[in-house]
Design a protein around this motif. Sequence first.
Motif, PDB file in Angstrom:
ATOM      1  N   ALA A 152       0.834  -1.209   0.000  1.00 48.30           N
ATOM      2  CA  ALA A 152       0.000   0.000   0.000  1.00 48.30           C
ATOM      3  C   ALA A 152       0.865   1.255   0.000  1.00 48.30           C
ATOM      4  CB  ALA A 152      -0.930   0.001   1.206  1.00 48.30           C
ATOM      5  N   TYR A 153       1.955   1.217   0.787  1.00 52.58           N
ATOM      6  CA  TYR A 153       2.865   2.369   0.802  1.00 52.58           C
ATOM      7  C   TYR A 153       3.513   2.569  -0.563  1.00 52.58           C
ATOM      8  CZ  TYR A 153       7.277   4.813   1.218  1.00 52.58           C
ATOM      9  OH  TYR A 153       8.326   5.672   0.998  1.00 52.58           O
ATOM     10  N   SER A 181       1.064   4.097  -2.959  1.00 47.64           N
ATOM     11  CA  SER A 181       0.408   5.353  -2.562  1.00 47.64           C
ATOM     12  C   SER A 181       0.844   6.583  -3.354  1.00 47.64           C
ATOM     13  CB  SER A 181       0.594   5.591  -1.056  1.00 47.64           C
ATOM     14  OG  SER A 181       1.971   5.698  -0.716  1.00 47.64           O
ATOM     15  N   TRP A 227      -0.565  11.243   6.099  1.00 44.87           N
ATOM     16  CA  TRP A 227      -0.997  10.128   5.252  1.00 44.87           C
ATOM     17  C   TRP A 227      -1.204  10.555   3.800  1.00 44.87           C
ATOM     18  CZ3 TRP A 227      -0.653   5.481   7.450  1.00 44.87           C
ATOM     19  CH2 TRP A 227      -0.701   5.405   8.837  1.00 44.87           C
TER      20      TRP A 227
END
Length: 213
Positions: A17-18, A21, A186
């Motif tokens: 996910a990172y 992103s 985030w």
Amino acid sequence: MTRWWLAGLAILLLWIAYGASPYVALYRISQAVQAHDTAALEQRVNFRTLRLSLTRQAHAAAVEAIAARRDLSPRERTILTEASGALAGPLVESLVTPATLIDLLDDGWPVRAGLARDAAPGGEAAAAPEAQRGGGALGLHASTFSQLFALFRSSEPRGFRGMVVSYPPDRPLENRFRLRLRLRGWTWRLVDLELPGALRERISQRLTGAMQR
């Protein structure tokens, strides 16, 4: 054993996910540009750092353009630096607004800022029809998997919280924009945009013209 396996899987998913992103952020910026959605773009751009970056580029381009035509003493260069800095600010203010940034990212040229294509030097004038024929070929496009993959191939990590992407990826380096994203909290935000040589030259022409009046 199951608990450790689940923990490892969770870590793997978080890492994936990172890694994805920043490209999700590029996709959302591209979508905001195509939709001319200034509110969505503002959520993804740090206008303060972007303004500082473009001011430095405009300022340096103007000083180097004049210094290339004549020998400058240290005192003359200092005076020129101060004058170009004073003039670069208002020009960059006109460049770094949500609407003008959309105009720039959409097709690679900030017409809204008063930098008309037909007044550009040879290299830039040639780029305008090409961008029009290609539907904004000089702009930031990250709406499809192939476009995102091309940007992925041209990306460079900058530590854990930074990434630089150059586009269009099929152009020579001197004709590319270099876009820097930074992760804060985030959210990945656009914090820096290095302009291609032709656009820097056009900006320097405008500044040097103003200084010579």
